[in-house]
Design an enzyme around this catalytic site. Structure first.
Site, PDB file in Angstrom:
ATOM      1  N   GLU A 115      54.787  69.949  77.481  1.00 16.32           N
ATOM      2  CA  GLU A 115      55.614  71.004  77.734  1.00 16.32           C
ATOM      3  C   GLU A 115      55.368  71.368  79.424  1.00 16.32           C
ATOM      4  OE1 GLU A 115      55.134  74.090  75.114  1.00 16.32           O
ATOM      5  OE2 GLU A 115      56.568  73.275  73.883  1.00 16.32           O
ATOM      6  N   GLU A 130      58.512  68.865  67.953  1.00 19.23           N
ATOM      7  CA  GLU A 130      57.586  69.814  67.300  1.00 19.23           C
ATOM      8  C   GLU A 130      58.746  71.028  66.812  1.00 19.23           C
ATOM      9  OE1 GLU A 130      55.034  72.035  69.818  1.00 19.23           O
ATOM     10  OE2 GLU A 130      54.282  70.320  70.818  1.00 19.23           O
TER      11      GLU A 130
HETATM   12  C1  GAL Z   1      54.406  74.312  71.625  1.00 18.28           C
HETATM   13  C2  GAL Z   1      53.163  73.404  72.079  1.00 18.28           C
HETATM   14  C3  GAL Z   1      52.146  73.109  71.288  1.00 18.28           C
HETATM   15  C4  GAL Z   1      51.853  74.322  70.362  1.00 18.28           C
HETATM   16  C5  GAL Z   1      53.305  75.132  69.830  1.00 18.28           C
HETATM   17  C6  GAL Z   1      53.060  76.440  68.921  1.00 18.28           C
HETATM   18  O1  GAL Z   1      55.004  75.061  72.516  1.00 18.28           O
HETATM   19  O2  GAL Z   1      53.859  72.165  72.683  1.00 18.28           O
HETATM   20  O3  GAL Z   1      51.097  72.897  71.677  1.00 18.28           O
HETATM   21  O4  GAL Z   1      51.247  75.160  71.290  1.00 18.28           O
HETATM   22  O5  GAL Z   1      54.168  75.574  70.917  1.00 18.28           O
HETATM   23  O6  GAL Z   1      54.174  76.783  68.540  1.00 18.28           O
END
Ligand code: GAL
Length: 683
Positions: free
Chosen positions: A157, A315
């Site tokens: 990110e 994710e």
């Molecule tokens: C994302 C990030 C992850 C974790 C996740 C939690 O934005 O890439 O490392 O923090 O959020 O929701």
């Protein structure tokens, strides 16, 4: 040219990915051993390793420890799992941030951050670049060619910017490269205004500091461009190192939807496939249709940023997120529905943050596949397992594409220009929301769309919708003109064609050839008070509008609708113009949703664009298709919290999991989903 071929994420991909972020370095050996077995049980076939692992990989400066990662890579390979191996550059070890504080970010006020947190380094820092290059090279040297390595996950990110001395110097160099002379820069930035003309490059500082320069629009826009370019150049630095060891191993980085800090289309050109992190319920409730539509938009955006090739949902949370305003659990069915939605819109997998819930620190209560209770009979674990089993039966879809004939223009630079030039009016433009309102109207009538920006090829589309195209850049006006002249249909709105790419207003209004394409010249625009409305009359129907209306003069286009009230009553509110073999609509006010839906239906039927499906179903059910060279997969997704009766109206639909022929009438429970297959067919 938009992709219409089967393109997997990486050459040897035969399965849809199912897995996610895994941090074995946080856990003792006995837990790690359990994980291997639990992952098999949960139908996990992919893991992302190494995100934030820098201090485990380089515990002190120049001292490296890869033993744990060697074991982990080997174990994933033994279990037949794909690994997306991350470079750890999103968070630096404490020894680095304290020994080299110059790598840490400086805020707009000139204060340097302390070591800590993540994404806290300056992309312009030479020391940080060197340190990153060393660890990335070590990883590439060691793991390129490892049988488990499927792709590189660069950093995590990317975002933000730094106002420190090295960034300021880099910004000036970027400006010199772009403008070549101060004379040119002063002209483009219109710096005679308030006597702001620059006579030396070192007089230029970033905008945004409360005590600093905020009044030069060209400067502010260029700073946004520069900050985005800084991210891209850091990514490119990492990418080049990885590619020098293994040119065929794909690289990606996890993007963040419409996050404003980096131009998604531009960065995607440096990725072998696009991936993104979806946390939709931050803005809404999972029980509301709007959240699902927003998520669909973002999936379509990410697919389009990769020219229509499949992307990866890198994710999402298996249950809830600790940073949501309300930590609502997913209701039964929602987990599978969310995963299948991503697949239907072009993802080649569903990955989670995170595999195992950390025992401490900021995200200790964030959702995970394995919770603190360590149970494989927990509801979340079972939901994940069930989705994994379903994905196993959809592997034939790997690399499949989504067929579209309609594009909506969403352009990061236009967003930045609107934010910059209309700063005093910051609450009214609502650029992204306006784009979404058009997307929503097409979603409702089951029309598949791509999202493009001003640089994209338009030739494959029949309809292009470009709301609020405030800034014209990269010759978009020329390409829109040839698109329309060759038979395409353009729909655009108020606030289009106001400024050039240095934010200078077009004198005389919308420039050629767009003016001839539209057959109108807007003269002035009226803003409505927040509680004020007005109406337009179109084909004897009345529609309400808010916020904006434009007074259009010199109309050679046909007037379809007129304003009803105020001193401009009777003037054009909607026009259409024939240009070459195509036509262009201009919408002069911010109209209610019913107007947008009506216009979209009319435009789609005029141009022979059929809905994805003719099934009859209640609101809240969405039907999407994705193609392979021989088959079309049909996804029936019920986003509503109520049971839905659906009449499929299609023969030959085979259940993708059981192979049984579908009945015409099906019932989906709340948040239920079905997937069918049929021989390849385009709507
Ligand atoms: C994302 C990030 C992850 C974790 C996740 C939690 O934005 O890439 O490392 O923090 O959020 O929701």
């Amino acid at each position: 040219m938009k992709n219409t071929r089967q393109t997997p994420l990486f050459p040897n991909q035969t399965r849809l990915l199912h897995g996610g972020d895994y941090n074995p370095e946080q856990w003792p050996a006995e837990i790690v051993a359990q994980d291997a077995d639990l992952m098999d049980q949960a139908n996990v076939n992919s893991v992302t390793l190494g995100v934030f692992s820098w201090c485990a990989l380089e515990p002190s400066e120049g001292v490296f420890d890869f033993d744990w990662l060697d074991r982990m890579m080997d174990s994933q390979s033994e279990h037949g799992r794909y690994v997306g191996l991350a470079t750890p550059t999103a968070a630096v070890p404490a020894w680095m941030g304290t020994k080299y504080p110059e790598i840490l970010r400086v805020n707009p006020d000139g204060l340097r951050n302390r070591q800590g947190n993540r994404v806290n380094t300056s992309y312009a820092s030479k020391v940080f670049q060197e340190k990153a290059a060393i660890i990335v090279s070590k990883l590439a040297e060691r793991y390129t060619g490892h049988p488990a390595l499927a792709f590189w996950h660069i950093s995590n990110e990317y975002g933000g910017c730094c106002y420190g001395p090295e960034s300021i110097l880099a910004f000036r160099e970027w400006l010199e490269h772009k403008y070549e002379s101060l004379e040119n820069l002063n002209r483009c930035w219109w710096t005679e205004f308030w006597s702001h003309r620059y006579s030396a490059w070192d007089q230029i500082f970033p905008p945004g500091a409360p005590l600093g320069e905020t009044s030069i629009h060209g400067l502010t826009l260029d700073w946004k461009r520069f900050s985005s370019d800084q991210i891209i150049s850091f990514l490119t630095m990492e990418r080049c190192i990885l590619k020098s060891y293994g040119p065929d191993i794909p690289v990606t980085t996890n993007l963040m939807g419409t996050y404003a800090g980096v131009d998604g289309f531009k960065i995607s050109k440096h990725l072998d496939f696009v991936s993104w992190d979806s946390y939709p319920w931050f803005h809404g409730k999972p029980s509301e249709l709007d959240g699902w539509i927003r998520t669909a938009f973002h999936h379509d955006l990410n697919r389009s940023m990769g020219d229509g090739r499949s992307f990866l949902l890198m994710e999402c949370t298996p249950s809830s997120s600790n940073w949501y305003p309300t930590m609502k659990l997913k209701r039964p069915g929602q987990h599978t529905l969310e995963g299948l939605q991503a697949i239907a819109h072009g993802s080649d997998g569903v990955q989670y943050f995170q595999w195992r819930q950390s025992a401490g620190s900021l995200e200790q209560f964030h959702g995970a596949v394995v919770g603190h209770n360590n149970r494989s009979d927990a509801r979340v674990f079972c939901d994940v397992k069930e989705l994994g089993a379903k994905l196993n039966q959809l592997d034939g879809l790997v690399g499949g594409w989504v067929h579209t004939k309609v594009a909506i223009v969403f352009d990061w630079e236009v967003l930045w220009a609107i934010q910059t030039c209309l700063e005093y009016r910051s609450k009214t433009p609502q650029y992204t929301e306006t784009i979404l309102s058009f997307y929503r109207s097409l979603f409702d009538i089951s029309i598949a769309v791509d999202i493009v920006d001003s640089t994209c090829d338009l030739t494959d589309y029949r309809v292009v919708i470009a709301p609020m195209l405030f800034m014209l850049r990269n010759g978009i006006e020329q390409r829109l003109a040839s698109f329309v002249s060759n038979g395409g249909c353009l729909v655009t709105t108020y606030l289009s064609g106001w400024v050039d790419d240095s934010t200078k207003a077009y004198l005389g209004g919308i420039p050629e050839p767009l003016r001839s394409v539209l057959g109108i010249v807007p003269e002035e625009w009226d803003e409505l008070y927040p509680d004020e409305t007005n109406t337009i009359l179109w084909d004897r129907r009345q529609f309400t509008f808010t916020t904006y209306s434009e007074r259009i003069l010199n109309v050679s286009a046909t007037v379809l609708a007129t304003f009803e009230n105020d001193f401009y009553a009777g003037e054009p509110a909607l026009t259409v113009n024939q240009y070459g073999s195509g036509k262009a609509y201009y919408i002069a006010s911010r109209n209610e949703a019913a107007f947008t839906s009506t216009l979209m239906q009319q435009v789609m039927s005029e141009h022979g664009i059929l809905p994805i499906s003719n099934a009859s179903h209640p609101v809240g059910v969405s039907i999407r298709t994705r193609n392979t060279p021989t088959e079309t997969y049909v996804f029936v997704l019920n986003y509503a919290n109520t049971t839905a009766e659906i009449s499929l109206d299609e023969p030959n639909l085979q259940d993708a999991y059981t192979g049984e022929l579908a009945t015409v009438q099906i019932t989906l429970e709340a948040f239920g989903s079905r997937v069918f297959r049929k021989p390849l067919s385009y709507c």
